[in-house]
Design an enzyme around this catalytic site. Sequence first.
Site, PDB file in Angstrom:
ATOM      1  N   TRP A 179       0.806  -1.221   0.000  1.00 11.75           N
ATOM      2  CA  TRP A 179       0.000   0.000   0.000  1.00 11.75           C
ATOM      3  C   TRP A 179       0.842   1.275   0.000  1.00 11.75           C
ATOM      4  O   TRP A 179       0.337   2.346  -0.302  1.00 11.75           O
ATOM      5  CB  TRP A 179      -0.916   0.032   1.232  1.00 11.75           C
ATOM      6  N   ASN A 180       2.117   1.184   0.359  1.00  8.84           N
ATOM      7  CA  ASN A 180       2.865   2.433   0.567  1.00  8.84           C
ATOM      8  C   ASN A 180       3.279   3.124  -0.730  1.00  8.84           C
ATOM      9  O   ASN A 180       3.254   4.352  -0.819  1.00  8.84           O
ATOM     10  CB  ASN A 180       4.076   2.194   1.469  1.00  8.84           C
TER      11      ASN A 180
ATOM     12  N   LYS B 191      -2.343  -9.490  -6.968  1.00  6.30           N
ATOM     13  CA  LYS B 191      -3.122  -9.097  -5.791  1.00  6.30           C
ATOM     14  C   LYS B 191      -2.552  -7.779  -5.313  1.00  6.30           C
ATOM     15  O   LYS B 191      -1.454  -7.702  -4.770  1.00  6.30           O
ATOM     16  CB  LYS B 191      -3.049 -10.120  -4.659  1.00  6.30           C
ATOM     17  N   ALA B 192      -3.321  -6.728  -5.548  1.00  2.78           N
ATOM     18  CA  ALA B 192      -2.882  -5.400  -5.142  1.00  2.78           C
ATOM     19  C   ALA B 192      -3.387  -5.095  -3.735  1.00  2.78           C
ATOM     20  O   ALA B 192      -4.197  -5.826  -3.162  1.00  2.78           O
ATOM     21  CB  ALA B 192      -3.383  -4.358  -6.136  1.00  2.78           C
TER      22      ALA B 192
ATOM     23  N   GLU C 100      -5.353  -3.750  -0.619  1.00  5.70           N
ATOM     24  CA  GLU C 100      -6.738  -3.397  -0.317  1.00  5.70           C
ATOM     25  C   GLU C 100      -6.847  -1.985   0.243  1.00  5.70           C
ATOM     26  O   GLU C 100      -7.917  -1.385   0.183  1.00  5.70           O
ATOM     27  CB  GLU C 100      -7.331  -4.393   0.686  1.00  5.70           C
TER      28      GLU C 100
ATOM     29  N   GLY D 295       6.889  -6.442   0.423  1.00  5.09           N
ATOM     30  CA  GLY D 295       6.217  -6.309   1.704  1.00  5.09           C
ATOM     31  C   GLY D 295       7.184  -6.545   2.835  1.00  5.09           C
ATOM     32  O   GLY D 295       8.404  -6.451   2.670  1.00  5.09           O
TER      33      GLY D 295
ATOM     34  N   GLU E  25      11.166  -8.408  -2.373  1.00  8.69           N
ATOM     35  CA  GLU E  25      11.664  -7.077  -1.996  1.00  8.69           C
ATOM     36  C   GLU E  25      11.053  -6.791  -0.630  1.00  8.69           C
ATOM     37  O   GLU E  25       9.872  -6.471  -0.518  1.00  8.69           O
ATOM     38  CB  GLU E  25      11.262  -6.044  -3.055  1.00  8.69           C
TER      39      GLU E  25
ATOM     40  N   CYS F 150      10.313   1.506   2.544  1.00 10.14           N
ATOM     41  CA  CYS F 150      11.317   0.524   2.955  1.00 10.14           C
ATOM     42  C   CYS F 150      12.731   1.070   2.847  1.00 10.14           C
ATOM     43  O   CYS F 150      13.627   0.624   3.560  1.00 10.14           O
ATOM     44  CB  CYS F 150      11.169  -0.748   2.139  1.00 10.14           C
TER      45      CYS F 150
ATOM     46  N   GLU G 235      12.222  -2.245  11.697  1.00 10.44           N
ATOM     47  CA  GLU G 235      11.849  -1.326  10.627  1.00 10.44           C
ATOM     48  C   GLU G 235      10.711  -0.437  11.129  1.00 10.44           C
ATOM     49  O   GLU G 235       9.646  -0.938  11.492  1.00 10.44           O
ATOM     50  CB  GLU G 235      11.409  -2.095   9.389  1.00 10.44           C
TER      51      GLU G 235
END
Length: 490
Positions: free
Chosen positions: A160-161, A184-185, A187, A237, A259, A293, A392
């Site tokens: 999502w970022n 799958k993008a 939500e 992710g 990634e 990230c 993170e």
Amino acid sequence: MNNAARTNAELYEACGFFIDGQWDFPGAARRLPVIDPATEDAIGEIPLARPEDLDAAVRSASSAFDTWRHSHAWERAAILKATARSLRDRAPHHARLFSMEQGKPTVEAERELGMAADHFEWAAEEATRLVGQIVPARPAGTVTVIEHQPVGVVAAFTPWNFPALQIAAKVAYALAAGCTVVLKASEEAPGIAMLILQALKDSGLPAGAVNLVFGEPAEVSERWLASPLVSALSFTGSTRVGRLLAPMAAASLKRMTLELGGHAPVIIQRDFSPKEAAALAGAVKFRNAGQACVSPSRFFVHESIADDFAGEMVAFAKGLKLGAGTDASTTMGPLVNRSRVDAAAALVKDALDRGATLQCGGSQPADRNKGFFFEPTVLSNVPLDSRIMIEEPFAPIAPIVSFGDDDDVIGMANGVEYGLGGYVLCNDEALAARTARGLDVGMVGINNLALAGADTPFGGVKSSGLGREGGPGALEEFLQTKMVKRTVKA
């Protein structure tokens, strides 16, 4: 779909899933509200995929692969270039819809759409540069040809970022290589995925070459990665989720590109201006409210300028204007959801409990009773065992640690499991080069904090993942090598 849709709700209702070249919002599907992070209001609903939707997407991609793999490279390039033009032409409209669901300022959303277009253009050019080799063979009278072929159907999962950028970084290169995709993008940011898929359709992409769904992440990944029709995984992710997906893909020996997370150190040497360092680092640290990230997230500053740098970072942070991304005066938007706010507050509390000094920020703004906002935060004298120095953060928090020894600071910078990006601000070229060589990361910026670009490979080492996206070798992740050895009759 009408690209002039005025609201997110209209966009979602007009689209939904994209399977076999058609939009569908199945009435029997479960629905999930999409929340505007600046207001906490629902701005529409999207469908969540059922098992039959997931299977239909894979079957469509598998069927389309039989044709798409044999398409001419110039044909694929033309579609990808047309998609890039569409994204650029429609960026002002798309950016507003994008900002309402994800939160970033529209200027950042529009810039991201431009970067996504860059990837489609670069992928198009890479498609036409995909060449094989002829190897001198033994014995005489034989010819060996090495050629590259697409791996097959790629299961792509995007976050999502940076939803537009990450879709482009996966879909564009897979298509350029001759692969087809089930996507799958996110939500949290579904609209921009729909708009990119519509741009591909408008540009002439054949039905089934890319299929889009939304759904429960575990349900989607388990079904797709168990399918014998899926040949590769491309995921962006968290490291935690990447470690869950990797064994699923490995069970059937699927190719994988991961990634994952990052915790980028910034080493600021004594000869670098604290004011210039704060201007460079602050602009990237607080971009997308720190939810990146590759965001600079641990600041190691030489003890001779540490106090001055902290003061400059405070001035930069206090100069930011928080607000809805759709407000033209906003320079930092909200975090994406309530859990990110709670996580940021917990990181600050832990650091303060361990002895860090709060220079500014540290909590939700007192003047905002709605929205997932968190103040731009600067911490100094942060102990290395603080969670903010190990985990993170994905938050607008800048922790500062002072150092005196040039070798010790490299050890401190390397003292986490992540190895995505790192930064060095130093005018001594020899020292800067030595520091860059010592950092265990996949990418280093020296006096430059812009690491991501279509023309450069993006990826890390250690727990930051496997493989690279973008750059001259971007298609390699989606290709397999075949050797053909032929005897030539005299």
